[in-house]
Design an enzyme around this catalytic site. Structure first.
Site, PDB file in Angstrom:
ATOM      1  N   HIS A 126       1.348 -22.342  49.273  1.00 40.82           N
ATOM      2  CA  HIS A 126       0.026 -22.358  49.911  1.00 40.82           C
ATOM      3  C   HIS A 126      -0.989 -23.291  49.243  1.00 40.82           C
ATOM      4  O   HIS A 126      -2.155 -22.939  49.064  1.00 40.82           O
ATOM      5  CB  HIS A 126      -0.551 -20.938  49.958  1.00 40.82           C
ATOM      6  CG  HIS A 126       0.229 -19.982  50.806  1.00 40.82           C
ATOM      7  ND1 HIS A 126       0.991 -20.367  51.883  1.00 40.82           N
ATOM      8  CD2 HIS A 126       0.371 -18.620  50.727  1.00 40.82           C
ATOM      9  CE1 HIS A 126       1.552 -19.310  52.440  1.00 40.82           C
ATOM     10  NE2 HIS A 126       1.206 -18.233  51.761  1.00 40.82           N
ATOM     11  N   HIS A 199      -4.238 -17.650  57.169  1.00 42.22           N
ATOM     12  CA  HIS A 199      -3.468 -16.548  56.596  1.00 42.22           C
ATOM     13  C   HIS A 199      -4.110 -15.180  56.857  1.00 42.22           C
ATOM     14  O   HIS A 199      -4.129 -14.317  55.966  1.00 42.22           O
ATOM     15  CB  HIS A 199      -3.301 -16.785  55.096  1.00 42.22           C
ATOM     16  CG  HIS A 199      -2.065 -16.201  54.512  1.00 42.22           C
ATOM     17  ND1 HIS A 199      -1.758 -14.855  54.601  1.00 42.22           N
ATOM     18  CD2 HIS A 199      -1.037 -16.775  53.849  1.00 42.22           C
ATOM     19  CE1 HIS A 199      -0.610 -14.646  53.991  1.00 42.22           C
ATOM     20  NE2 HIS A 199      -0.144 -15.796  53.530  1.00 42.22           N
ATOM     21  N   TYR A 201      -4.522 -11.428  57.755  1.00 43.96           N
ATOM     22  CA  TYR A 201      -3.672 -10.238  57.768  1.00 43.96           C
ATOM     23  C   TYR A 201      -4.202  -9.325  58.879  1.00 43.96           C
ATOM     24  O   TYR A 201      -5.358  -8.896  58.825  1.00 43.96           O
ATOM     25  CB  TYR A 201      -3.783  -9.486  56.438  1.00 43.96           C
ATOM     26  CG  TYR A 201      -3.066 -10.114  55.271  1.00 43.96           C
ATOM     27  CD1 TYR A 201      -3.493 -11.307  54.712  1.00 43.96           C
ATOM     28  CD2 TYR A 201      -1.974  -9.476  54.701  1.00 43.96           C
ATOM     29  CE1 TYR A 201      -2.836 -11.862  53.618  1.00 43.96           C
ATOM     30  CE2 TYR A 201      -1.314 -10.020  53.596  1.00 43.96           C
ATOM     31  CZ  TYR A 201      -1.755 -11.214  53.061  1.00 43.96           C
ATOM     32  OH  TYR A 201      -1.111 -11.765  51.971  1.00 43.96           O
ATOM     33  N   GLU A 337       1.620 -16.761  60.661  1.00 44.13           N
ATOM     34  CA  GLU A 337       1.112 -18.055  60.208  1.00 44.13           C
ATOM     35  C   GLU A 337       1.849 -19.158  60.961  1.00 44.13           C
ATOM     36  O   GLU A 337       3.045 -19.365  60.748  1.00 44.13           O
ATOM     37  CB  GLU A 337       1.348 -18.201  58.704  1.00 44.13           C
ATOM     38  CG  GLU A 337       0.759 -17.078  57.882  1.00 44.13           C
ATOM     39  CD  GLU A 337       1.551 -16.807  56.603  1.00 44.13           C
ATOM     40  OE1 GLU A 337       1.667 -17.715  55.770  1.00 44.13           O
ATOM     41  OE2 GLU A 337       2.067 -15.684  56.446  1.00 44.13           O
TER      42      GLU A 337
HETATM   43  C1  BGC Z   1       4.322 -15.717  52.109  1.00 43.88           C
HETATM   44  C2  BGC Z   1       4.570 -14.508  51.252  1.00 43.88           C
HETATM   45  C3  BGC Z   1       3.432 -14.368  50.298  1.00 43.88           C
HETATM   46  C4  BGC Z   1       2.170 -14.238  51.110  1.00 43.88           C
HETATM   47  C5  BGC Z   1       0.941 -14.110  50.269  1.00 43.88           C
HETATM   48  C6  BGC Z   1       3.076 -15.497  52.856  1.00 43.88           C
HETATM   49  O1  BGC Z   1       2.805 -16.598  53.660  1.00 43.88           O
HETATM   50  O2  BGC Z   1       5.395 -15.990  52.954  1.00 43.88           O
HETATM   51  O3  BGC Z   1       5.773 -14.614  50.560  1.00 43.88           O
HETATM   52  O4  BGC Z   1       3.582 -13.271  49.454  1.00 43.88           O
HETATM   53  O5  BGC Z   1       2.027 -15.352  51.933  1.00 43.88           O
HETATM   54  O6  BGC Z   1       0.889 -15.077  49.329  1.00 43.88           O
END
Ligand code: BGC
Length: 374
Positions: A126, A199, A201, A337
């Site tokens: 990331h 990202h 949630y 994502e």
């Molecule tokens: C990843 C996970 C990671 C999460 C938070 C996701 O996009 O695939 O493995 O733990 O992001 O970092």
């Protein structure tokens, strides 16, 4: 700044006036380096809101109606800027320059090997330790029936190890039809790699007070991207048919998430994989549908990207205390994502993520919310 004074409202006279679209801006807080981050709340006429800070371009909250018209936040997030600065697993954030993993933080482009910051079991994840989720973006609110927030950031040549000065623009638009559209754009002055995403949630039950195992998910993908123990793709694609990765029909998330006889489930600790979206071309296609039966909320994800990372919050462990002091536990949220395949810079058979000077990286993802009776 940008024609909007602190606490000044565009269109909306009162925060609770849900009949008109508009943007509200407030000071969100001060960063350790003294810079001020702002919070912009976009309202549409249907009553949906999207609160976004220019720190990391983070979606701080997203309120959508359940089947009885009750608006609740469907994201995981923190109560204050300080909470985000302290650290979260990328709640709501813009991710760049490269969403997902690059093996061992290395890749070769035009014969030159670049070394990136490694921040995830020896791999790059990331964007590194200070990715786009931790920088202050320049924000410009855009007025209209469909209020928008334009964010810009210039990533310097060498930042986190990446080549080229990269000019990035991300626009969040809150549409009339309860959809949040994210348009990404980038240009570079040297060949580089780019893979931007968001990202957020999601927990469509609202308030993220329980796990997402009852959410019903459809992924419009006949293949997924198998990984090794460090979550790096093996390079081969695998049909989902006959595996716990088959979400081609609406499927309850919890049904096979703990099937430890499946190596891929074991490696991901659940779902933490890329699905290869059906259909080709640059047009927006349906990537995923999520339905939460108790609230009736539905989310449809559309994108022009080739893949979607479906992550079921397997690494959440209650150590991050979110809104209202509530601990976010294992699988209390899911992420969708939209992106290119992980580790593409090292995988010759994957679609390219190279961006060259003179080209414009351009991509769009739409998260649309509705509800149904049952
Ligand atoms: C990843 C996970 C990671 C999460 C938070 C996701 O996009 O695939 O493995 O733990 O992001 O970092």
């Amino acid at each position: 700044m940008n024609g909007l004074r602190d606490h000044e409202f565009l269109y909306v006279q009162k925060r609770n006036d849900r009949t008109k679209a508009g943007i509200e801006k407030t000071v969100y807080g001060q960063l350790p380096d003294g810079q001020t981050a702002d919070l912009y709340t976009l309202h549409n006429a249907a009553g949906m809101t999207a609160s976004i800070t220019n720190y990391g371009g983070i979606i701080v909250s997203l309120t959508t109606p359940d089947r009885n018209g009750k608006f609740e936040d469907v994201t995981l997030g923190m109560d204050s800027l300080a909470g985000y600065v302290k650290g979260t697993p990328y709640f709501g954030a813009l991710i760049g320059r490269y969403g997902n993993r690059i093996a061992k933080g290395k890749f070769t482009l035009d014969g030159k090997t670049y070394t990136l910051v490694t921040n995830n079991f020896g791999n790059h994840l990331h964007g590194g330790t200070k990715g786009f989720d931790k920088v202050l973006w320049t924000a410009t609110p855009v007025e209209g029936d469909e209020p928008a927030l334009k964010l810009t950031y210039t990533s310097k040549d060498g930042e986190e190890g990446y080549p080229g000065n990269l000019s990035v623009q991300v626009t969040y638009t809150l549409q009339k039809d309860n959809a949040l559209k994210i348009d990404y754009q980038a240009t570079t002055d040297k060949p580089t790699v780019v893979n931007l995403t968001n990202h957020t949630y999601f927990n469509l039950a609202g308030g993220a007070k329980r796990d997402i195992l009852d959410h019903v998910v459809t992924l419009y993908a006949d293949k997924f991207i198998p990984i090794d123990q460090t979550l790096i793709p093996t390079g081969k694609l695998q049909p989902v048919a006959g595996t716990p990765f088959d979400f081609t029909k609406p499927t309850v998330v919890g049904t096979r998430i703990n099937d430890s006889t499946d190596t891929q489930i074991k490696y991901g600790g659940g779902y933490d994989h890329g699905w290869v979206l059906n259909g080709t071309g640059d047009s927006l296609k349906l990537a995923a549908t999520v339905y939460e039966p108790t609230s009736g909320r539905v989310m449809e994800v559309r994108t022009d990207q080739p893949a979607v990372q479906f992550y079921t919050g397997n690494f959440l462990d209650g150590s991050v205390t979110g809104r209202e002091g509530f601990p976010y536990k294992k699988r209390y949220a899911l992420c969708l994502e939209t992106e290119h395949y992980p580790d593409s810079p090292n995988q010759p058979n994957f679609p390219t993520t190279v961006l060259k000077p003179g080209e414009t990286y351009k991509t769009t993802t739409v998260y649309q919310f509705s509800s149904k009776k049952e």
